[in-house]
Design a protein around this motif. Structure first.
Motif, PDB file in Angstrom:
ATOM      1  N   ALA A 122      -0.678   1.347   2.260  1.00  0.00           N
ATOM      2  CA  ALA A 122       0.126   0.657   3.276  1.00  0.00           C
ATOM      3  C   ALA A 122       0.981  -0.429   2.633  1.00  0.00           C
ATOM      4  O   ALA A 122       2.162  -0.576   2.956  1.00  0.00           O
ATOM      5  N   THR A 123       0.413  -1.193   1.719  1.00  0.00           N
ATOM      6  CA  THR A 123       1.162  -2.247   1.028  1.00  0.00           C
ATOM      7  C   THR A 123       2.296  -1.652   0.211  1.00  0.00           C
ATOM      8  O   THR A 123       3.421  -2.165   0.233  1.00  0.00           O
ATOM      9  N   ILE A 151       4.960  -0.596   2.677  1.00  0.00           N
ATOM     10  CA  ILE A 151       5.608  -1.754   3.302  1.00  0.00           C
ATOM     11  C   ILE A 151       6.623  -2.382   2.351  1.00  0.00           C
ATOM     12  O   ILE A 151       7.711  -2.772   2.766  1.00  0.00           O
TER      13      ILE A 151
END
Length: 87
Positions: free
Chosen positions: A37-38, A41
């Motif tokens: 997810a990081t 993002i």
């Protein structure tokens, strides 16, 4: 685009590229990893070119479909957005 925005984009792309390299190193060491997810993002926040370069240089996340197909789509969406904003 203003000069400030260009500098911010350069910075986020360098950061994203380095984070992909760090995550690859951590994967090889068997250490705690940076979440997918990081990584995604960072690409959405403007680091899509750095993410794509990181994938190629570090050979990282190249087989994951959400990265293999998702990152080019994020970049394409960003290009379209820039075009529409500068129209």
């Amino acid at each position: 685009m203003t000069q400030t925005i260009v500098y911010i984009l350069i910075g986020i792309n360098i950061l994203t590229f380095l984070v992909y390299g760090i995550d690859k190193w951590k994967a090889k060491q068997g250490c705690w990893r940076i979440s997918e997810a990081t990584l995604l993002i960072l690409a959405v926040l403007g680091g899509s070119i750095g993410a794509l370069l990181g994938m190629q240089v570090w050979h990282h996340k190249t087989k994951h479909k959400k990265f293999k197909y998702g990152l080019p789509l994020i970049l394409l969406a960003q290009i379209v957005l820039i075009y529409l904003l500068n129209k």
